[in-house]
Enzyme design. Structure first.
Site, short mmCIF file in Angstrom:
data_model
loop_
_atom_site.label_atom_id
_atom_site.label_comp_id
_atom_site.label_asym_id
_atom_site.label_seq_id
_atom_site.Cartn_x
_atom_site.Cartn_y
_atom_site.Cartn_z
N TYR A 101 0.85 -1.19 0.00
CA TYR A 101 0.00 0.00 0.00
C TYR A 101 0.89 1.24 0.00
O TYR A 101 1.91 1.28 0.70
CB TYR A 101 -0.89 0.01 1.26
CG TYR A 101 -1.60 1.32 1.50
CD1 TYR A 101 -2.87 1.54 0.96
CD2 TYR A 101 -1.00 2.35 2.23
CE1 TYR A 101 -3.52 2.75 1.15
CE2 TYR A 101 -1.64 3.56 2.43
CZ TYR A 101 -2.90 3.75 1.89
OH TYR A 101 -3.55 4.94 2.07
N GLU A 189 -3.24 7.67 -4.03
CA GLU A 189 -3.17 6.41 -3.28
C GLU A 189 -3.10 5.21 -4.22
O GLU A 189 -3.78 5.20 -5.25
CB GLU A 189 -4.41 6.28 -2.39
CG GLU A 189 -4.41 5.05 -1.50
CD GLU A 189 -5.71 4.93 -0.69
OE1 GLU A 189 -5.68 5.18 0.52
OE2 GLU A 189 -6.75 4.59 -1.30
#
Ligand code: GDP
Ligand code: MN
Length: 387
Positions: A101, A189
């Site tokens: 992530y 993101e």
């Protein structure tokens, strides 16, 4: 302004982040044609402005033509948490060894950009942040210096990236930071940032929000706004030149001036209420504009009571009162209104309202009093005789 996955990936690619090649389509036939060009296996992905598409069945692997046909047919037209799927992104499927992530956003309290990284990507990152916060690396960046390659390597190491992909992760972080800065993003993101069996680091998903106020600096990005996916009330407000933001509560708010509306939201919250929207009618609100604003407020079915908070300066309270009276003739709202008029021509404004004897309209003198009244009304309590 939120971007769809494929739009975010296009920005990523421009800044050197690795992504899979793909095509955006709107029909099953085009999905099949795209898959033939891209080469199997492919992933068929719903393009909607909401996360958790995988769990909702909006992301499916397809090994051949018949699978693309059936998945594309299933996903097009699907409703994912209130978002209708009109577009699909078809990309070449990746082999996945690990799912990481990465994100960049502005940490307002620290007044610095924040880079986050975790080797526990792919799942609910909120859960990682909550249950095992040590697995989510948080690194603040000096905004003048930017994110250096050394810092990025350090972030990757601290996060526990496999030694042979530390360099690849660092490259991805530097590129993601560049996207965030140069595209004037408020959020960039990647979840998951994958590592392939060949140790290549690639963005498999994107979540990018651009700062709408900086769009004039990015002519290329101006066409990206997916107005079909925008909240219909917010879109209407934009067309009518009203500043409207939808919120989760049940008390409609209207004021003149952004500062006054912001403090009205606070005062209502303090009185135990939950605002349904931010709506700034601006300075010099005339009758027509007030009518439009009332119509807009009531387009939200959640609204149980409305607070009008007007401080007359340039805006004249008698004009606002006339607007409200005209609006009520057209709309005949069934929810109660609390009106606080103060400032230029307020006596005249209140007199007009009183004479009109509008049903369900209550007058208040101060902001606190108005907030308490509207919270009580939204809860279904009575607050004495209407104005
Ligand atoms: P989200 O559910 O909206 O976050 O959509 P994602 O784009 O993140 O996809 C959800 C999940 O589908 C990912 O976490 C992956 O596990 C899986 N997935 C997506 N693309 C691929 C791919 O190319 N290959 C494989 N094997 N899995 C994929
Ligand atoms: Mn994802």
């Amino acid at each position: 302004m939120d971007l769809l996955e494929y739009q975010g990936k296009q920005l990523f690619a421009r800044h050197g982040l690795r992504v899979s090649s793909g095509e955006v389509v709107e029909t099953v036939a085009d999905a099949v044609a795209a898959a033939e060009r891209i080469g199997y296996p492919v992933v068929v992905k719903a393009q909607v402005l909401i996360g958790g598409r995988g769990k909702a069945g909006g992301v499916k692997l397809a090994a051949d033509e018949s699978e693309v046909r059936s998945h594309a047919g299933d996903i097009l037209g699907m409703d994912i948490k209130g978002h209708l799927v009109r577009k699909l992104w078809i990309e070449h499927a990746s082999d996945i060894a690990s799912e990481y992530y990465a994100s960049v956003l502005l940490d307002r309290s620290a007044k610095r950009p924040l880079v986050m990284f975790s080797v526990e990507g792919g799942v609910d990152i909120e859960e990682v942040a909550e249950k095992t916060p040590e697995k989510l690396i948080r690194h603040h960046v000096d905004p003048l210096a930017g994110l250096s390659r050394e810092e990025a390597v350090e972030i990757a190491r601290r996060g526990g990236a496999d030694a042979d992909v530390v360099e690849g992760v660092a490259d991805a972080l530097v590129a993601l930071y560049e996207v965030w800065i140069e595209e004037d993003a408020t959020l960039a993101e990647i979840n998951p940032l994958i590592v392939t069996p060949e140790k290549e680091v690639r963005a498999l998903d994107s979540k990018v929000s651009l700062d709408g106020n900086a769009l004039f600096r990015h002519p290329d990005s101006q066409g990206l706004s997916d107005s079909e996916n925008e909240d219909p009330i917010e879109r209407r407000a934009k067309e009518e030149g009203l500043q409207y933001v939808k919120l989760d509560g049940d008390i409609g708010i209207l004021g003149n001036g952004a500062g006054l509306v912001m403090s009205t939201l606070d005062v209502v919250a303090q009185a135990g209420g939950s605002p349904a929207n931010f709506l700034d009618a601006g300075g010099g609100s005339d009758a027509e504009k007030i009518e439009q604003a009332v119509d807009l407020l009531l387009a939200n079915d959640a609204v149980k009571a409305v607070l009008f908070n007007i401080f007359g300066g340039i805006t004249r309270c008698d004009e606002v009162a006339r607007g409200l009276i005209a609006a009520f003739e057209q709309i005949k709202p069934s929810v109660p209104f609390v009106v606080r008029l103060d400032g230029t021509n307020d006596v005249e404004g209140r007199r007009l309202l009183q004479e009109a004897a509008l049903p369900h309209v209550h007058a208040a003198k101060t902001m606190n009093e108005a907030a308490e009244m509207v919270v009580a009304l939204a809860a279904g309590d009575s607050v004495g005789a209407p104005a």
